[in-house]
Design an enzyme around this catalytic site. Structure first.
Site, PDB file in Angstrom:
ATOM      1  NE  ARG A  54       1.882   2.207   8.101  1.00  0.00           N
ATOM      2  CZ  ARG A  54       2.437   1.333   8.948  1.00  0.00           C
ATOM      3  NH1 ARG A  54       1.766   0.871   9.981  1.00  0.00           N
ATOM      4  NH2 ARG A  54       3.683   0.939   8.767  1.00  0.00           N
ATOM      5  CD  GLU A  58       1.234   6.688  13.488  1.00  0.00           C
ATOM      6  OE1 GLU A  58       2.424   6.344  13.626  1.00  0.00           O
ATOM      7  OE2 GLU A  58       0.325   5.891  13.265  1.00  0.00           O
ATOM      8  CG  HIS A  75       2.739   2.979  14.956  1.00  0.00           C
ATOM      9  ND1 HIS A  75       2.735   3.637  13.738  1.00  0.00           N
ATOM     10  CD2 HIS A  75       2.943   1.675  14.637  1.00  0.00           C
ATOM     11  CE1 HIS A  75       2.935   2.764  12.758  1.00  0.00           C
ATOM     12  NE2 HIS A  75       3.065   1.566  13.280  1.00  0.00           N
TER      13      HIS A  75
HETATM   14  N1  NAD Z   1       0.632  -1.218  14.134  1.00  0.00           N
HETATM   15  C1  NAD Z   1       1.781  -1.768  13.824  1.00  0.00           C
HETATM   16  O1  NAD Z   1       2.769  -1.581  14.511  1.00  0.00           O
HETATM   17  C2  NAD Z   1       1.887  -2.666  12.629  1.00  0.00           C
HETATM   18  C3  NAD Z   1       2.741  -3.781  12.649  1.00  0.00           C
HETATM   19  C4  NAD Z   1       2.815  -4.607  11.521  1.00  0.00           C
HETATM   20  C5  NAD Z   1       2.065  -4.289  10.395  1.00  0.00           C
HETATM   21  N2  NAD Z   1       1.298  -3.171  10.403  1.00  0.00           N
HETATM   22  C6  NAD Z   1       0.486  -2.821   9.248  1.00  0.00           C
HETATM   23  O2  NAD Z   1      -0.536  -3.803   9.117  1.00  0.00           O
HETATM   24  C7  NAD Z   1      -0.924  -3.910   7.754  1.00  0.00           C
HETATM   25  C8  NAD Z   1      -0.914  -5.356   7.336  1.00  0.00           C
HETATM   26  O3  NAD Z   1       0.389  -5.884   7.391  1.00  0.00           O
HETATM   27  P1  NAD Z   1       0.677  -7.357   6.824  1.00  0.00           P
HETATM   28  O4  NAD Z   1       2.097  -7.645   7.145  1.00  0.00           O
HETATM   29  O5  NAD Z   1      -0.383  -8.274   7.236  1.00  0.00           O
HETATM   30  O6  NAD Z   1       0.559  -7.086   5.248  1.00  0.00           O
HETATM   31  P2  NAD Z   1       0.178  -8.156   4.127  1.00  0.00           P
HETATM   32  O7  NAD Z   1       0.665  -7.569   2.851  1.00  0.00           O
HETATM   33  O8  NAD Z   1       0.639  -9.516   4.513  1.00  0.00           O
HETATM   34  O9  NAD Z   1      -1.418  -8.167   4.154  1.00  0.00           O
HETATM   35  C9  NAD Z   1      -2.193  -7.130   3.666  1.00  0.00           C
HETATM   36  C10 NAD Z   1      -3.429  -7.749   3.050  1.00  0.00           C
HETATM   37  O10 NAD Z   1      -4.327  -6.698   2.689  1.00  0.00           O
HETATM   38  C11 NAD Z   1      -4.968  -7.103   1.509  1.00  0.00           C
HETATM   39  N3  NAD Z   1      -5.579  -5.970   0.832  1.00  0.00           N
HETATM   40  C12 NAD Z   1      -5.036  -5.145  -0.107  1.00  0.00           C
HETATM   41  N4  NAD Z   1      -5.959  -4.264  -0.524  1.00  0.00           N
HETATM   42  C13 NAD Z   1      -7.086  -4.546   0.178  1.00  0.00           C
HETATM   43  C14 NAD Z   1      -8.379  -3.972   0.181  1.00  0.00           C
HETATM   44  N5  NAD Z   1      -8.685  -2.962  -0.633  1.00  0.00           N
HETATM   45  N6  NAD Z   1      -9.305  -4.499   1.013  1.00  0.00           N
HETATM   46  C15 NAD Z   1      -9.005  -5.541   1.839  1.00  0.00           C
HETATM   47  N7  NAD Z   1      -7.785  -6.129   1.860  1.00  0.00           N
HETATM   48  C16 NAD Z   1      -6.850  -5.630   1.043  1.00  0.00           C
HETATM   49  C17 NAD Z   1      -3.874  -7.768   0.689  1.00  0.00           C
HETATM   50  O11 NAD Z   1      -4.409  -8.635  -0.301  1.00  0.00           O
HETATM   51  C18 NAD Z   1      -3.125  -8.533   1.763  1.00  0.00           C
HETATM   52  O12 NAD Z   1      -3.582  -9.869   1.869  1.00  0.00           O
HETATM   53  C19 NAD Z   1       0.053  -3.020   6.999  1.00  0.00           C
HETATM   54  O13 NAD Z   1      -0.548  -1.764   6.806  1.00  0.00           O
HETATM   55  C20 NAD Z   1       1.220  -2.867   7.929  1.00  0.00           C
HETATM   56  O14 NAD Z   1       1.965  -1.716   7.674  1.00  0.00           O
HETATM   57  C21 NAD Z   1       1.177  -2.368  11.490  1.00  0.00           C
HETATM   58  O1  3PG Z   2       4.870  -1.341   9.560  1.00  0.00           O
HETATM   59  C1  3PG Z   2       5.323  -1.750  10.622  1.00  0.00           C
HETATM   60  O2  3PG Z   2       6.292  -2.547  10.685  1.00  0.00           O
HETATM   61  C2  3PG Z   2       4.671  -1.336  11.872  1.00  0.00           C
HETATM   62  O3  3PG Z   2       3.767  -0.312  11.668  1.00  0.00           O
HETATM   63  C3  3PG Z   2       5.625  -1.035  12.973  1.00  0.00           C
HETATM   64  O4  3PG Z   2       6.237   0.210  12.824  1.00  0.00           O
HETATM   65  P1  3PG Z   2       7.427   0.589  13.839  1.00  0.00           P
HETATM   66  O5  3PG Z   2       8.628  -0.139  13.341  1.00  0.00           O
HETATM   67  O6  3PG Z   2       7.564   2.069  13.717  1.00  0.00           O
HETATM   68  O7  3PG Z   2       7.024   0.151  15.196  1.00  0.00           O
END
Ligand code: NAD
Ligand code: 3PG
Length: 599
Positions: free
Chosen positions: A287, A316, A335
């Site tokens: 994020r 965004e 994104h």
């Molecule tokens: N760019 C995209 O399209 C996209 C897609 C999927 C997920 N994401 C984002 O990626 C991130 C991770 O997703 P995920 O499914 O792996 O989540 P998740 O909950 O499985 O993993 C997140 C991890 O971060 C850790 N965490 C919490 N606080 C922390 C800190 N202060 N320092 C270090 N680690 C910490 C948690 O313990 C957890 O293990 C989320 O922000 C999610 O929204 C983005």
């Molecule tokens: O949190 C998520 O699932 C990712 O950031 C993806 O977001 P999107 O569904 O807008 O592609």
């Protein structure tokens, strides 16, 4: 009799649900199935549950583009309004005509949306992981359920992280643009190699783990920082868990994978960039808000950060004039982490969750793995439900990184007979309190046990049956986290666990014990815990530092072992004190340790 049909995504909602759905052989329900083809992953089958007796099809507003499979299903069983790129005002207007809303990350589902719905909106389906665009407190207040697809796009996000890592290291985007502009700059775009370099994965959850696996395959040395991840899970794939400072100081590449929470907001800032190895390269597919974007520009300009690859931004879309976006050492994508054909196929069936929730949301028993009277939850147990969640939230914030939360013990003291008090809602709320602040998972009554299990958190419960009047359902709830270190040593009990205990007083949840110290502070706002040598004037000293900053103190309580010996002071504050004020509190000579906890 008119029949409307709903469907239930059994696999992602709760693996136990298929058995609870066997009740659907009653005349009220009929069951059929629907197959989703998921690219490269075969076919997934979803149970379709036809419910008799509901007259009208629900109306579902799909505010962002959803995979075809999910849309087809919705169209079969609901009136579907696909309206993309709505302004906030347009969304607020439309929402009063909708029973459910499906979004991705691009739609802000604010308090105004819930208020404008006039009570009609029952469910928000997030076709993806992050729910930071949904005002969860407002959703709860308006009785609206929020469901997401927490694992569906994990691999896609990890692959995008790796794509950005490699593209950044080899200047792919800049070189591509220059060739298309008629140039041939073979000397300008010399890259750096990945093999043998140290990658720090910040946030070792679902996406972080998958990135780590792939980076190891590329020959990188992978370390990770995650205060809540168990070290054995990391060790199992050859990754060492380290502290935040160690991770950023040793990494050649940093890849961010933590959720955006108050703790992670602007985690990379001037101060932390200053601790990094000169020439570090940063990838962010988590994020945008976890980076202070102005500070990143400064770090790029000064050369501390050699390059950055960003998929996400605080706002965004970012402004096209943004210095960060335009920086020659930065590559950006809009994104796209979850945007693969396969991932969108996997997130689309979130729509199959939305429909039954619309129809049965007012009586969750139809979809829950256990039967709970919501009436009971909302009346008698309500303050205990809040207490349970806040105790979970407090306990997890007391954990120091490195060891991971694995073993949680909850002790309920009650004068009620064991079969007269269903603690499953309380357990779910403690799980929510423990897991939500540290992850992007939205924990609810349906998925709490499953989510805890998936994260390797074992929650055991114990009942202490008290003598006396069973009028109040509970006397106290105690939460203990074993086998971890605490950032506030006084929270460790005589038996070695982090221990917090609370009670409900006049309908208000209170924290009544921290470690071996008795305190009494209402669980509202935030809390500062200080261990000090008991002596006169301490309350005044701390109070005046907070007062100077206009931070309102709601409660203060001191628990001590004996006069003039060690004591723990709990201070409830309505507002968040600044870093400087907290530092000044820590510098008061009699204060031996302190911690600030958000509720
Ligand atoms: N760019 C995209 O399209 C996209 C897609 C999927 C997920 N994401 C984002 O990626 C991130 C991770 O997703 P995920 O499914 O792996 O989540 P998740 O909950 O499985 O993993 C997140 C991890 O971060 C850790 N965490 C919490 N606080 C922390 C800190 N202060 N320092 C270090 N680690 C910490 C948690 O313990 C957890 O293990 C989320 O922000 C999610 O929204 C983005
Ligand atoms: O949190 C998520 O699932 C990712 O950031 C993806 O977001 P999107 O569904 O807008 O592609």
């Amino acid at each position: 009799m008119a029949t409307s049909t709903t469907s239930l995504n059994v696999p992602s909602l709760n693996p136990k649900l298929s058995s609870s759905l066997s009740i659907s052989s009653t005349p009220q329900f009929s069951v059929s199935s629907l197959n989703f083809r998921t690219h490269g992953r075969g076919t997934r089958r979803f149970i379709v549950l036809a419910t008799a007796g509901l007259d009208a099809k629900p109306t579902v507003l799909v505010a962002e583009k959803l995979g075809a499979a999910g849309l087809d299903l919705l169209k079969e069983f609901a009136n579907v309004d696909c309206s993309y790129n709505l302004s906030p005002e347009e969304l607020n207007t439309k929402i009063s005509l909708c029973d459910a809303l499906i979004v991705r990350s691009g739609t802000k589902v604010s308090r105004e949306v819930f208020e404008s719905s006039g009570g009609r909106l029952k469910v928000v389906g997030r076709a993806g992981v992050g729910i930071d665009n949904v005002d969860l407190a407002a959703a709860t207040e308006h009785g609206c359920l929020v469901v997401n697809a927490p694992t569906a796009n994990t691999v896609a996000a990890a692959e995008h992280g790796i794509a950005l890592l490699a593209a950044m290291a080899r200047n792919v985007a800049q070189a591509d643009a220059s060739v298309k502009a008629g140039k041939w700059l073979r000397n300008k775009y010399v890259g750096v190699s990945l093999v043998g370099k140290t990658l720090a994965v910040m946030g070792f959850g679902k996406v972080g783990t998958e990135v780590a696996r792939r980076a190891k395959g590329l020959g990188m040395h992978v370390i990770a920082h995650d205060p809540y991840a168990p070290a054995d899970r990391a060790r199992a794939i050859g990754v060492e868990l380290v502290t935040f400072d160690e991770a950023i100081a040793t990494a050649d590449f940093i890849s961010l994978h933590m959720p955006l929470t108050p703790t992670t907001s602007k985690m990379l800032n001037d101060e932390t960039f200053g601790k990094m190895k000169k020439g570090v390269r940063i990838v962010n597919v988590a994020r945008g808000g976890v980076i202070d974007e102005e500070a990143l520009v400064r770090a790029l300009d000064s050369g501390i950060v050699a390059q950055a690859a960003l998929d996400v931004f605080r706002k965004e879309p970012p402004s096209p004039e943004s210095k960060l976006v335009q920086h020659e050492n930065v590559i950006v994508t809009p994104h796209l982490g979850a945007s693969t054909v396969e991932a969108q196929c996997l997130v689309a069936p979130v729509s199959s969750l939305v429909l039954p929730l619309v129809n049965h949301g007012s009586d969750l028993r139809d979809i829950m793995p256990f039967h709970v009277s919501l009436q009971q939850v909302l009346s008698e147990l309500k303050p205990y439900v809040i207490l349970a969640e806040k105790l979970g939230r407090l306990a997890v914030q007391l954990v120091t990184g490195g060891s991971g939360v694995k073993s949680v013990k909850v002790t309920y003291a009650s004068a009620r007979a064991p079969d007269d008090l269903d603690t499953r809602v309380l357990r779910a709320m403690i799980t929510k309190g423990i897991i939500e602040p540290i992850s992007s998972v939205f924990v609810n009554l349906v998925n709490a046990d499953f989510t805890a299990k998936q994260r390797g958190v074992r929650i055991t419960e114990e009942r202490i049956v008290l003598d006396g009047s069973p009028e109040a359902p509970l006397e106290s709830i105690q939460v203990q986290i074993a086998n971890v270190e605490s950032k506030f040593a006084s929270a460790i009990s005589d038996t070695g666990e982090i221990r917090v205990e609370g009670r409900v007083k006049d309908g208000v949840p209170h924290l009544t014990r921290v470690g071996s110290f008795e305190v009494d502070v209402s669980l509202e706002g935030s809390i500062i815990l200080c261990r000090q040598v008991d002596q006169p004037g301490m309350i005044g000293k701390v109070g005046s530092i907070l007062g100077q900053e206009n931070v309102n103190v709601s409660f203060m309580s001191v628990g001590r072992i004996a006069p003039r010996k060690q004591a723990v002071m709990a201070i409830g504050v309505d507002d968040q004190p600044s870093k400087q004020s907290l530092q000044r509190i820590g510098e008061i000579p009699a204060i031996e340790e302190f911690v600030f906890l958000k509720l």
